[in-house]
Design a protein around this motif. Sequence first.
Motif, PDB file in Angstrom:
ATOM      1  N   MET A   1       0.938  -0.972  -0.119  1.00 58.63           N
ATOM      2  CA  MET A   1       0.379  -0.111  -0.378  1.00 58.63           C
ATOM      3  C   MET A   1       0.990   1.396  -0.041  1.00 58.63           C
ATOM      4  SD  MET A   1      -3.188   1.661   0.263  1.00 58.63           S
ATOM      5  CE  MET A   1      -3.937  -0.883   0.619  1.00 58.63           C
ATOM      6  N   GLN A   5      -2.633   5.986  -1.992  1.00 58.43           N
ATOM      7  CA  GLN A   5      -3.816   5.529  -2.448  1.00 58.43           C
ATOM      8  C   GLN A   5      -4.600   5.056  -0.370  1.00 58.43           C
ATOM      9  OE1 GLN A   5      -2.165   1.057  -3.021  1.00 58.43           O
ATOM     10  NE2 GLN A   5      -2.624   1.919  -5.362  1.00 58.43           N
ATOM     11  N   ILE A   7      -6.947   4.171   2.171  1.00 57.43           N
ATOM     12  CA  ILE A   7      -7.909   3.180   3.239  1.00 57.43           C
ATOM     13  C   ILE A   7      -8.905   3.178   3.611  1.00 57.43           C
ATOM     14  CG2 ILE A   7      -7.087   2.153   4.851  1.00 57.43           C
ATOM     15  CD1 ILE A   7      -4.158   2.509   5.187  1.00 57.43           C
ATOM     16  N   GLY A  18      -8.027  -4.015  -0.210  1.00 56.43           N
ATOM     17  CA  GLY A  18      -6.815  -3.972  -1.132  1.00 56.43           C
ATOM     18  C   GLY A  18      -6.446  -4.473  -1.969  1.00 56.43           C
ATOM     19  N   ASP A  23      -1.067  -6.038   1.088  1.00 59.71           N
ATOM     20  CA  ASP A  23      -2.042  -5.222   2.063  1.00 59.71           C
ATOM     21  C   ASP A  23      -2.791  -5.280   3.313  1.00 59.71           C
ATOM     22  OD1 ASP A  23      -1.285  -3.332  -0.225  1.00 59.71           O
ATOM     23  OD2 ASP A  23      -2.963  -3.616  -1.025  1.00 59.71           O
ATOM     24  N   TYR A  24      -3.534  -6.386   3.234  1.00 65.79           N
ATOM     25  CA  TYR A  24      -3.714  -6.764   5.220  1.00 65.79           C
ATOM     26  C   TYR A  24      -3.158  -7.458   5.590  1.00 65.79           C
ATOM     27  CZ  TYR A  24      -7.630  -7.259   1.628  1.00 65.79           C
ATOM     28  OH  TYR A  24      -8.976  -6.937   0.581  1.00 65.79           O
ATOM     29  N   ARG A  28      -4.557  -2.412   9.272  1.00 65.10           N
ATOM     30  CA  ARG A  28      -5.841  -2.472   8.976  1.00 65.10           C
ATOM     31  C   ARG A  28      -7.485  -3.905   9.237  1.00 65.10           C
ATOM     32  NH1 ARG A  28      -5.411  -1.612   2.840  1.00 65.10           N
ATOM     33  NH2 ARG A  28      -7.484  -1.594   1.919  1.00 65.10           N
TER      34      ARG A  28
END
Length: 70
Positions: A1, A5, A7, A18, A23-24, A28
């Motif tokens: 990420m 971008q 969230i 994501g 991204d996870y 998050r």
Amino acid sequence: MTADQPICCPTCKGVLPGRQRSDYTAARGRLVVVNGYCQGRCPAPAPPPRIQVPAEQAGSVRQPESVPAL
């Protein structure tokens, strides 16, 4: 990420899905627990209103005075 971008959805504040596995993260996951996921049906946020200057004021901008050379 990457930083460009988002969230969270700017409208409903839900977490956006994501793009890749990395991204996870735990952070998050906490956002998902608190805010939930964005359902994707949010209207686009309205752009900020434009300030209109009356025509009589638009031409009244003073030009800087010239400074004599030393």
